[in-house]
Design an enzyme around this catalytic site. Structure first.
Site, PDB file in Angstrom:
ATOM      1  CG  ASN A 269      26.853 -54.629 -93.392  1.00  0.00           C
ATOM      2  OD1 ASN A 269      25.991 -54.553 -94.258  1.00  0.00           O
ATOM      3  ND2 ASN A 269      26.993 -55.698 -92.617  1.00  0.00           N
ATOM      4  CD1 TRP A 270      24.962 -48.043 -94.203  1.00  0.00           C
ATOM      5  CD2 TRP A 270      24.120 -47.385 -96.173  1.00  0.00           C
ATOM      6  NE1 TRP A 270      25.404 -46.767 -94.439  1.00  0.00           N
ATOM      7  CE2 TRP A 270      24.905 -46.337 -95.647  1.00  0.00           C
ATOM      8  CE3 TRP A 270      23.497 -47.181 -97.415  1.00  0.00           C
ATOM      9  CZ2 TRP A 270      25.081 -45.113 -96.297  1.00  0.00           C
ATOM     10  CZ3 TRP A 270      23.668 -45.968 -98.069  1.00  0.00           C
ATOM     11  CH2 TRP A 270      24.448 -44.952 -97.511  1.00  0.00           C
ATOM     12  CE  LYS A 271      24.747 -55.362 -89.763  1.00  0.00           C
ATOM     13  NZ  LYS A 271      24.774 -56.088 -88.516  1.00  0.00           N
TER      14      LYS A 271
ATOM     15  CG  HIS B 123      27.515 -60.213 -91.971  1.00  0.00           C
ATOM     16  ND1 HIS B 123      26.570 -60.483 -91.022  1.00  0.00           N
ATOM     17  CD2 HIS B 123      28.086 -59.038 -91.621  1.00  0.00           C
ATOM     18  CE1 HIS B 123      26.552 -59.482 -90.139  1.00  0.00           C
ATOM     19  NE2 HIS B 123      27.463 -58.599 -90.486  1.00  0.00           N
TER      20      HIS B 123
ATOM     21  CD  GLU C 149      31.548 -57.852 -88.907  1.00  0.00           C
ATOM     22  OE1 GLU C 149      31.418 -56.643 -88.806  1.00  0.00           O
ATOM     23  OE2 GLU C 149      30.723 -58.579 -89.473  1.00  0.00           O
TER      24      GLU C 149
ATOM     25  N   GLY D  93      25.728 -55.894 -83.030  1.00  0.00           N
ATOM     26  CA  GLY D  93      24.421 -55.350 -82.662  1.00  0.00           C
ATOM     27  C   GLY D  93      24.071 -55.455 -81.189  1.00  0.00           C
TER      28      GLY D  93
ATOM     29  CB  SER E 285      28.911 -53.068 -80.709  1.00  0.00           C
ATOM     30  OG  SER E 285      27.794 -53.927 -80.643  1.00  0.00           O
TER      31      SER E 285
ATOM     32  N   GLY F  36      27.947 -51.566 -88.757  1.00  0.00           N
ATOM     33  CA  GLY F  36      26.559 -51.787 -89.150  1.00  0.00           C
ATOM     34  C   GLY F  36      25.659 -50.635 -88.747  1.00  0.00           C
TER      35      GLY F  36
HETATM   36  P1  PGA Z   1      26.957 -53.588 -85.881  1.00  0.00           P
HETATM   37  O1  PGA Z   1      27.161 -54.625 -87.077  1.00  0.00           O
HETATM   38  O2  PGA Z   1      27.942 -52.457 -86.113  1.00  0.00           O
HETATM   39  O3  PGA Z   1      25.530 -53.141 -86.004  1.00  0.00           O
HETATM   40  O4  PGA Z   1      27.243 -54.315 -84.605  1.00  0.00           O
HETATM   41  C1  PGA Z   1      28.425 -54.876 -87.617  1.00  0.00           C
HETATM   42  C2  PGA Z   1      28.296 -55.852 -88.750  1.00  0.00           C
HETATM   43  O5  PGA Z   1      27.420 -56.724 -88.685  1.00  0.00           O
HETATM   44  O6  PGA Z   1      29.035 -55.788 -89.739  1.00  0.00           O
END
Ligand code: PGA
Length: 242
Positions: free
Chosen positions: A6-8, A90, A159, A165, A205, A226
């Site tokens: 998930n490249w956000k 999400h 999640e 994050g 994470s 992410g």
């Molecule tokens: P993260 O995000 O790996 O940066 O914690 C995961 C996500 O939001 O799908």
């Protein structure tokens, strides 16, 4: 095991193209792997076009509109571009964009009716966890699932919001217990045949240092990753580790 990136809003179109170029140069690491990539909306077309060398890759949207068409400035319909998958619910959408369960349900239905794979994200906040309300929260978030599943493959990504994050990762036992709860919930809703096709992911994470250990969890089918998935070397390491 499936690796979903998930490249956000981390990589713009030129960053995404650069990333995919690296993948092409080192394609032996990726060819036979189950990889999903969710780029920024504006990069979907180029990522799709430039990853044709990977026959199994799945490219998807990070979110979709609750409507299919209409006067919705800035929103993106699930039909805006041809994709294989879509994420809905999400926690960043729930929190930052104030998306209610009702809105997420409409997005979920649009995704389930239009793309091959739909990822529904669910997870409790730190406060909910501390108040022992994790399962209540998950039950509420799962309550939007339709009675029947037809077209799309459903993936539930667990999640925990407190893990996204933050560098905080629950123990394997904790994740496994939650995934078992989700499985039980699904078993009550759907036939065994349908349940066998639903996949369970963990996200929050995940990085190159913990993914191997996390992949020992018996009931996890993949990871939604992410920030660590946006760095090519980390992405490669994680994919090779599972
Ligand atoms: P993260 O995000 O790996 O940066 O914690 C995961 C996500 O939001 O799908």
């Amino acid at each position: 095991m499936i690796f979903a990136a998930n490249w956000k809003m981390y990589l713009n179109e030129s960053d995404s193209n650069e990333f995919v170029k690296q993948m092409h140069l080192e394609k032996e690491n990726f060819v036979d792997k189950d990889i999903m990539i969710f780029p920024s909306f504006s990069s979907i077309r180029s990522v799709k076009d430039n990853t044709l060398f990977l026959p199994k890759i799945v490219i998807g949207m990070q979110d979709c509109s609750h409507e299919i068409t209409g006067a919705l400035t800035g929103d993106n319909s699930i039909n805006a571009i041809e994709v294989d998958a879509c994420i809905v619910g999400h926690s960043e959408r729930r929190k930052i964009f104030n998306e209610s369960n009702e809105i997420i349900k409409r997005k979920l239905d649009n995704a389930l009716n239009n793309v091959a794979s739909t990822i529904l994200c669910i997870g409790e906040t730190k406060e909910e966890k501390d108040k022992n309300e994790t399962f209540n929260t998950l039950e509420n978030q799962l309550s939007i699932l339709p009675k029947e599943l037809h077209k799309s493959q459903l993936i539930i990504a667990y999640e925990p919001v407190w893990s996204i994050g933050t560098g905080l990762v629950p123990s394997n036992e904790y994740i496994s217990e939650v995934l078992s709860y989700i499985k039980r919930y699904l078993n009550e809703l759907y036939s065994d045949e349908i349940c066998d096709k639903i996949l369970l992911f963990y996200g929050g994470s995940v990085d190159e240092n913990n993914i191997k250990e996390l992949s020992k969890i018996g009931n996890v089918n993949g990871f939604l990753v992410g920030s660590a998935s946006c760095k090519f070397e980390k992405f490669k390491k994680m994919i090779n580790a599972i």
